[in-house]
Scaffold this motif. Sequence first.
Motif, mmCIF file in Angstrom:
data_model
loop_
_atom_site.group_PDB
_atom_site.id
_atom_site.type_symbol
_atom_site.label_atom_id
_atom_site.label_comp_id
_atom_site.label_asym_id
_atom_site.label_seq_id
_atom_site.Cartn_x
_atom_site.Cartn_y
_atom_site.Cartn_z
ATOM 1 N N HIS A 30 0.544 60.991 -51.166
ATOM 2 C CA HIS A 30 -0.727 61.598 -50.776
ATOM 3 C C HIS A 30 -0.626 63.095 -51.027
ATOM 4 N N ARG A 31 -1.714 63.689 -51.497
ATOM 5 C CA ARG A 31 -1.769 65.130 -51.705
ATOM 6 C C ARG A 31 -2.917 65.679 -50.875
ATOM 7 N N SER A 32 -2.616 66.677 -50.067
ATOM 8 C CA SER A 32 -3.646 67.318 -49.240
ATOM 9 C C SER A 32 -3.957 68.686 -49.810
ATOM 10 N N PHE A 33 -5.238 69.029 -49.805
ATOM 11 C CA PHE A 33 -5.705 70.295 -50.336
ATOM 12 C C PHE A 33 -6.585 70.980 -49.315
ATOM 13 N N SER A 34 -6.450 72.266 -49.214
ATOM 14 C CA SER A 34 -7.326 73.091 -48.388
ATOM 15 C C SER A 34 -8.532 73.486 -49.228
ATOM 16 N N VAL A 35 -9.651 73.766 -48.590
ATOM 17 C CA VAL A 35 -10.825 74.223 -49.344
ATOM 18 C C VAL A 35 -10.592 75.612 -49.929
ATOM 19 N N ASP A 36 -9.522 76.273 -49.522
ATOM 20 C CA ASP A 36 -9.199 77.604 -50.032
ATOM 21 C C ASP A 36 -8.383 77.591 -51.323
ATOM 22 N N THR A 37 -7.964 76.421 -51.805
ATOM 23 C CA THR A 37 -7.115 76.365 -52.988
ATOM 24 C C THR A 37 -7.845 76.886 -54.219
ATOM 25 N N THR A 38 -7.077 77.400 -55.177
ATOM 26 C CA THR A 38 -7.666 77.924 -56.411
ATOM 27 C C THR A 38 -7.741 76.868 -57.515
ATOM 28 N N LEU A 39 -7.240 75.677 -57.267
ATOM 29 C CA LEU A 39 -7.314 74.605 -58.254
ATOM 30 C C LEU A 39 -8.775 74.203 -58.479
ATOM 31 N N GLN A 40 -9.058 73.665 -59.650
ATOM 32 C CA GLN A 40 -10.396 73.181 -59.979
ATOM 33 C C GLN A 40 -10.407 71.655 -59.885
ATOM 34 N N PHE A 41 -11.493 71.088 -59.398
ATOM 35 C CA PHE A 41 -11.603 69.659 -59.149
ATOM 36 C C PHE A 41 -12.792 69.072 -59.900
ATOM 37 N N THR A 42 -12.683 67.791 -60.209
ATOM 38 C CA THR A 42 -13.754 67.058 -60.875
ATOM 39 C C THR A 42 -13.829 65.667 -60.270
ATOM 40 N N VAL A 43 -15.034 65.201 -59.977
ATOM 41 C CA VAL A 43 -15.207 63.826 -59.524
ATOM 42 C C VAL A 43 -15.246 62.969 -60.779
ATOM 43 N N VAL A 44 -14.216 62.152 -60.966
ATOM 44 C CA VAL A 44 -14.097 61.298 -62.142
ATOM 45 C C VAL A 44 -14.922 60.030 -61.966
ATOM 46 N N GLU A 45 -14.892 59.478 -60.756
ATOM 47 C CA GLU A 45 -15.580 58.214 -60.492
ATOM 48 C C GLU A 45 -15.994 58.170 -59.031
ATOM 49 N N ARG A 46 -17.211 57.736 -58.791
ATOM 50 C CA ARG A 46 -17.701 57.565 -57.426
ATOM 51 C C ARG A 46 -17.636 56.084 -57.062
ATOM 52 N N PRO A 47 -17.523 55.748 -55.774
ATOM 53 C CA PRO A 47 -17.530 54.332 -55.411
ATOM 54 C C PRO A 47 -18.876 53.686 -55.746
ATOM 55 N N VAL A 48 -18.823 52.434 -56.109
ATOM 56 C CA VAL A 48 -20.021 51.694 -56.506
ATOM 57 C C VAL A 48 -20.830 51.327 -55.262
ATOM 58 N N PRO A 49 -22.154 51.551 -55.290
ATOM 59 C CA PRO A 49 -22.966 51.115 -54.151
ATOM 60 C C PRO A 49 -22.797 49.611 -53.925
ATOM 61 N N GLY A 50 -22.666 49.234 -52.663
ATOM 62 C CA GLY A 50 -22.426 47.844 -52.324
ATOM 63 C C GLY A 50 -20.964 47.537 -52.058
ATOM 64 N N SER A 51 -20.066 48.421 -52.524
ATOM 65 C CA SER A 51 -18.654 48.223 -52.212
ATOM 66 C C SER A 51 -18.416 48.583 -50.745
ATOM 67 N N VAL A 52 -17.268 48.188 -50.235
ATOM 68 C CA VAL A 52 -16.976 48.376 -48.813
ATOM 69 C C VAL A 52 -15.668 49.130 -48.655
#
Length: 157
Positions: A81-103
Motif C-alpha cells: 500500500h502507498r499512502s500520499f498526502s495532498v501536499d505531495t508534489t507528484l502528479q496523479f491521473t485517474v486511469v480507470e474509474r469503477p463501473v457503475p453497478g459494481s459493488v
Amino acid sequence: MSAHSIFEDAPIGSIVAWSDGTPRPPERFTRKLAAWRNNNSKGRLIRKEPPRIRPTYSSPAGFTLHEADFGSGGVIAIRVHRSFSVDTTLQFTVVERPVPGSVRVFDRAGDNAELVHLAPHRAAAEEWLSRHGYPNAVLDDVTADEVAADVVEGRVA
C-alpha cells in the motif's frame, strides 16, 4: 492533476497512476529503474483520510493506494500500500474509474473504512465475502453519479 484533486474527485475503487515527471531509464540501469518505479506507478484507491488536527500535531488529508500483492499458491503474503498526502508534489491521473453497478466491499463501516474488494455485482461481492473473513464488512454500490464526473487537469469538465 494534483493529489488534492484525487482526494476530492476520484471515487474509491479507481485505478490511479502517479508520476514525478522524469523519463523512464533504460532497462540496463537496474538501480535507476528501481528508483524510477518508486515514483512512477499505479494502484487502486482504497482509502481517503481527512485531515487530523490535534493539540500537539496536525496532519493533512491523504489517500492510500493498493499497489500490489505478493504471495504464492493463492495465499497473499505481502500487500503493498502507498499512502500520499495532498501536499505531495507528484502528479496523479485517474486511469480507470469503477463501473457503475459494481459493488465495493469495505472492511468496516465509517470514515476509516478500507476497500478490500471491488466486485462486478452484488452477488459476486456476497460470494467473495462468504469466502473471506471480514465479519464487519460493508457493501457499497457504485452509482453512475459518482463515476460520471469527467476530471481533466484538476477541473470538473
